[in-house]
Design an enzyme around this catalytic site. Structure first.
Site, PDB file in Angstrom:
ATOM      1  N   LYS A  19      25.226 -22.106 -26.962  1.00 36.58           N
ATOM      2  CA  LYS A  19      24.802 -22.313 -25.574  1.00 36.58           C
ATOM      3  C   LYS A  19      23.294 -22.501 -25.476  1.00 36.58           C
ATOM      4  O   LYS A  19      22.815 -23.419 -24.796  1.00 36.58           O
ATOM      5  CB  LYS A  19      25.253 -21.123 -24.713  1.00 36.58           C
ATOM      6  CG  LYS A  19      24.994 -21.288 -23.214  1.00 36.58           C
ATOM      7  CD  LYS A  19      25.929 -20.400 -22.405  1.00 36.58           C
ATOM      8  CE  LYS A  19      25.587 -18.945 -22.518  1.00 36.58           C
ATOM      9  NZ  LYS A  19      24.484 -18.545 -21.605  1.00 36.58           N
ATOM     10  N   SER A  20      22.536 -21.649 -26.150  1.00 36.78           N
ATOM     11  CA  SER A  20      21.077 -21.726 -26.079  1.00 36.78           C
ATOM     12  C   SER A  20      20.565 -23.070 -26.594  1.00 36.78           C
ATOM     13  O   SER A  20      19.652 -23.677 -26.021  1.00 36.78           O
ATOM     14  CB  SER A  20      20.442 -20.594 -26.893  1.00 36.78           C
ATOM     15  OG  SER A  20      20.761 -19.335 -26.356  1.00 36.78           O
ATOM     16  N   ARG A  24      18.712 -26.460 -24.592  1.00 39.45           N
ATOM     17  CA  ARG A  24      17.416 -26.986 -25.019  1.00 39.45           C
ATOM     18  C   ARG A  24      17.505 -28.450 -25.439  1.00 39.45           C
ATOM     19  O   ARG A  24      16.584 -29.232 -25.180  1.00 39.45           O
ATOM     20  CB  ARG A  24      16.869 -26.118 -26.164  1.00 39.45           C
ATOM     21  CG  ARG A  24      16.362 -24.751 -25.687  1.00 39.45           C
ATOM     22  CD  ARG A  24      16.223 -23.772 -26.844  1.00 39.45           C
ATOM     23  NE  ARG A  24      15.578 -22.522 -26.443  1.00 39.45           N
ATOM     24  CZ  ARG A  24      16.176 -21.532 -25.794  1.00 39.45           C
ATOM     25  NH1 ARG A  24      17.454 -21.646 -25.455  1.00 39.45           N
ATOM     26  NH2 ARG A  24      15.518 -20.425 -25.479  1.00 39.45           N
ATOM     27  N   ARG A 119      18.523 -11.689 -10.493  1.00 38.62           N
ATOM     28  CA  ARG A 119      17.864 -11.578 -11.791  1.00 38.62           C
ATOM     29  C   ARG A 119      16.363 -11.841 -11.665  1.00 38.62           C
ATOM     30  O   ARG A 119      15.953 -12.805 -11.021  1.00 38.62           O
ATOM     31  CB  ARG A 119      18.513 -12.529 -12.796  1.00 38.62           C
ATOM     32  CG  ARG A 119      19.977 -12.171 -13.014  1.00 38.62           C
ATOM     33  CD  ARG A 119      20.671 -13.121 -13.952  1.00 38.62           C
ATOM     34  NE  ARG A 119      20.196 -12.984 -15.328  1.00 38.62           N
ATOM     35  CZ  ARG A 119      20.720 -13.658 -16.348  1.00 38.62           C
ATOM     36  NH1 ARG A 119      21.712 -14.518 -16.139  1.00 38.62           N
ATOM     37  NH2 ARG A 119      20.241 -13.479 -17.567  1.00 38.62           N
ATOM     38  N   GLN A 166      13.432 -16.584 -23.354  1.00 35.03           N
ATOM     39  CA  GLN A 166      13.319 -17.346 -22.112  1.00 35.03           C
ATOM     40  C   GLN A 166      11.880 -17.336 -21.599  1.00 35.03           C
ATOM     41  O   GLN A 166      11.360 -18.372 -21.168  1.00 35.03           O
ATOM     42  CB  GLN A 166      14.277 -16.785 -21.061  1.00 35.03           C
ATOM     43  CG  GLN A 166      15.741 -17.011 -21.414  1.00 35.03           C
ATOM     44  CD  GLN A 166      16.690 -16.423 -20.390  1.00 35.03           C
ATOM     45  OE1 GLN A 166      16.283 -15.809 -19.409  1.00 35.03           O
ATOM     46  NE2 GLN A 166      17.974 -16.608 -20.616  1.00 35.03           N
ATOM     47  N   ASP A 313      23.016 -10.181 -26.616  1.00 37.41           N
ATOM     48  CA  ASP A 313      24.220 -10.661 -25.941  1.00 37.41           C
ATOM     49  C   ASP A 313      25.498 -10.139 -26.584  1.00 37.41           C
ATOM     50  O   ASP A 313      26.579 -10.233 -25.988  1.00 37.41           O
ATOM     51  CB  ASP A 313      24.247 -12.193 -25.931  1.00 37.41           C
ATOM     52  CG  ASP A 313      23.244 -12.778 -24.960  1.00 37.41           C
ATOM     53  OD1 ASP A 313      22.925 -12.106 -23.963  1.00 37.41           O
ATOM     54  OD2 ASP A 313      22.788 -13.913 -25.186  1.00 37.41           O
ATOM     55  N   LYS A 340      20.873  -8.570 -17.082  1.00 40.55           N
ATOM     56  CA  LYS A 340      21.720  -9.697 -17.460  1.00 40.55           C
ATOM     57  C   LYS A 340      22.598 -10.067 -16.264  1.00 40.55           C
ATOM     58  O   LYS A 340      22.318  -9.703 -15.127  1.00 40.55           O
ATOM     59  CB  LYS A 340      22.552  -9.334 -18.695  1.00 40.55           C
ATOM     60  CG  LYS A 340      21.736  -9.230 -19.984  1.00 40.55           C
ATOM     61  CD  LYS A 340      21.267 -10.613 -20.428  1.00 40.55           C
ATOM     62  CE  LYS A 340      20.575 -10.577 -21.776  1.00 40.55           C
ATOM     63  NZ  LYS A 340      20.212 -11.940 -22.242  1.00 40.55           N
ATOM     64  N   ARG A 344      24.674  -4.586 -17.798  1.00 37.63           N
ATOM     65  CA  ARG A 344      25.694  -4.511 -18.842  1.00 37.63           C
ATOM     66  C   ARG A 344      25.846  -3.117 -19.431  1.00 37.63           C
ATOM     67  O   ARG A 344      26.906  -2.796 -19.978  1.00 37.63           O
ATOM     68  CB  ARG A 344      25.403  -5.532 -19.953  1.00 37.63           C
ATOM     69  CG  ARG A 344      25.802  -6.948 -19.559  1.00 37.63           C
ATOM     70  CD  ARG A 344      25.666  -7.924 -20.708  1.00 37.63           C
ATOM     71  NE  ARG A 344      26.038  -9.269 -20.275  1.00 37.63           N
ATOM     72  CZ  ARG A 344      25.634 -10.379 -20.869  1.00 37.63           C
ATOM     73  NH1 ARG A 344      24.824 -10.303 -21.910  1.00 37.63           N
ATOM     74  NH2 ARG A 344      26.020 -11.554 -20.423  1.00 37.63           N
ATOM     75  N   ARG A 387      30.463 -12.338 -20.919  1.00 39.71           N
ATOM     76  CA  ARG A 387      30.500 -11.473 -22.108  1.00 39.71           C
ATOM     77  C   ARG A 387      31.430 -10.274 -21.892  1.00 39.71           C
ATOM     78  O   ARG A 387      32.148  -9.853 -22.802  1.00 39.71           O
ATOM     79  CB  ARG A 387      29.100 -10.973 -22.460  1.00 39.71           C
ATOM     80  CG  ARG A 387      28.037 -12.043 -22.591  1.00 39.71           C
ATOM     81  CD  ARG A 387      28.157 -12.882 -23.816  1.00 39.71           C
ATOM     82  NE  ARG A 387      27.074 -13.843 -23.913  1.00 39.71           N
ATOM     83  CZ  ARG A 387      27.078 -14.925 -24.672  1.00 39.71           C
ATOM     84  NH1 ARG A 387      28.127 -15.187 -25.423  1.00 39.71           N
ATOM     85  NH2 ARG A 387      26.050 -15.745 -24.707  1.00 39.71           N
TER      86      ARG A 387
END
Length: 427
Positions: A19-20, A24, A119, A166, A313, A340, A344, A387
């Site tokens: 995903k990351s 990008r 967030r 990030q 994560d 998150k 979490r 998650r």
């Protein structure tokens, strides 16, 4: 959704794209000159939010299954969007795009879903303001919706209080828009380095010295061919299942094993898991390997310090795996879990307690006592967090009775084919 209980896992899985890295690749391709070809792109909701945002700013992006083609024309080729940029549930999209928007010549309004609205963004907006960006929003620019008016930026030497890819990435991306100045970011621990690696793939000069990363402004990115490896954060759920569910043996193909992301492999080894790593020889800027895991006699461990940024994560699924390990597992230095998609720490503890786990929350993590029989026969919830949803789905393989999972659709954010893969390997 009713999740069947107590079933071993056998077979081979091709883990979907990271995903990351998918985020990008689209972002960098959109501000590069020429065409960027992306293979094994993750068609999850988060990454599609990134594509939507850049399309609104004029980027030409074509999707063909898991192949994505991006025709860029530099950051100056982006145009002012006619409506809000909606980042959905994606914190990566929200924070990284702020860095790019800071150096544009136009005004943008950024929003997201209810989770994103909670967030914190000040960790990104404050250094960007120091560079010269005009950013405002709720609570002084700490929460979306955010207003960004790009402008002339100056390089800064920023010391981050948290190890956050990030935060680092947003500042480095803004640094590309300075007039030949250097922008430096120093972290307390090394966070994931996908941005640094990929910038180099797009032809940028990036200097890494210890915990400091520097980028020079005024550079032009060139289109590149990007192979997205399987997402190790998604693989972690099947790795933990393979190690802890009786009668299991799984082979996960072409998974990214970036050393700033492979903390789950360290934890598995420390807990005594039977894990085999077969590295691929590849021209990719990211290391790739096949991972083979089987049912193991696990033992408790301590997870802390420099290891935390490498597996932040994966902590929900590690907590579940720890319920099946002999002895005590302690997770600490993980305050980042509180900001998150959900808090979490509290969510993991509360949901696992429902199914009989001996687990308690601490200020910066949790303590899990094993080995514990998990009972099932109850209703659990993802709380809109992908998650947490995947963790609870894997938990059903360990419970004596089925689980009823609310909010299973949240898993589509990072792993749209999760349940089909799980069904295919369940015996």
């Amino acid at each position: 959704m009713i999740l069947q209980s107590g079933r071993g896992l056998q077979g081979e899985i091709s883990i979907p794209g990271d995903k990351s890295i998918s985020h990008r690749a689209v972002m960098f391709g959109s501000i590069a000159e020429g065409k960027t070809e992306i293979s094994n792109f993750l068609n999850g909701a988060d990454c599609l939010s990134t594509i939507s945002c850049f399309r609104k700013m004029g980027a030409d992006i074509e999707i063909n299954g898991t192949n994505v083609s991006v025709s860029g024309s530099s950051i100056n080729g982006l145009k002012e969007p006619e409506s809000f940029l909606d980042t959905g549930n994606s914190g990566t999209t929200t924070r990284l795009i702020l860095g790019l928007l800071a150096g544009t010549s136009f005004h943008t309004c950024l929003t997201g879903d209810e989770s994103i609205a909670k967030r914190p963004m000040k960790r990104v907006t404050e250094p960007l303001k120091q560079m010269g960006a005009a950013i405002d929003g709720r609570a002084g620019g700490n929460f979306t919706p955010l207003s960004v008016r790009g402008g002339t930026l100056k390089g800064i030497d920023f010391e981050s209080k948290v190890a956050s890819a990030q935060v680092k990435s947003a500042i480095l991306l803004a640094g590309l828009s300075t007039d030949g100045e250097w922008t430096k970011v120093t972290e307390p621990h090394k966070s994931r380095d996908h941005t640094e690696r990929m910038l180099k793939s797009f032809g940028a000069e990036v200097i890494e010295e210890g915990l400091t990363v520097s980028v020079k402004g005024g550079q032009t990115l060139k289109g590149a061919n990007i192979e997205v490896p399987g997402d190790i954060s998604s693989a972690a759920f099947f790795l933990a299942a393979g190690a802890s569910v009786p009668d299991s043996r799984l082979l996960l193909k072409r998974v990214g094993t970036n050393p700033t992301r492979d903390g789950i492999l360290d934890v598995l080894k420390n807990m005594g898991a039977s894990l085999k790593v077969t590295e691929h020889k590849t021209d990719s800027y990211e290391p790739i390997a096949d991972l083979e895991i089987e049912t193991s006699r696990l033992k408790g461990t301590v997870i802390e310090g420099n290891l935390i940024p490498k597996l932040i994560d994966e902590i929900p699924i590690i907590a579940l795996m720890a319920t099946q390990a002999e002895g005590k597992t302690v997770i600490k230095d993980a305050e980042e879990l509180k900001v998150k998609e959900t808090n979490r720490i509290d969510t993991v503890v509360n949901e696992l307690k429902k199914i009989g786990a001996d687990i308690e929350a601490t200020d910066d993590g949790m303590i899990i006592h094993g080995k514990t029989k998990l009972k099932g026969g109850v209703k659990v919830s993802s709380h809109g967090d992908h998650r947490i949803g995947m963790m609870l789905a894997i938990a059903s393989c360990l419970t004596e009775n089925p689980l009823e999972l609310e909010g299973s659709e949240a898993i589509n954010v990072s792993y749209p084919g999760f349940f089909s893969d799980l069904d295919r390997v369940q015996q």
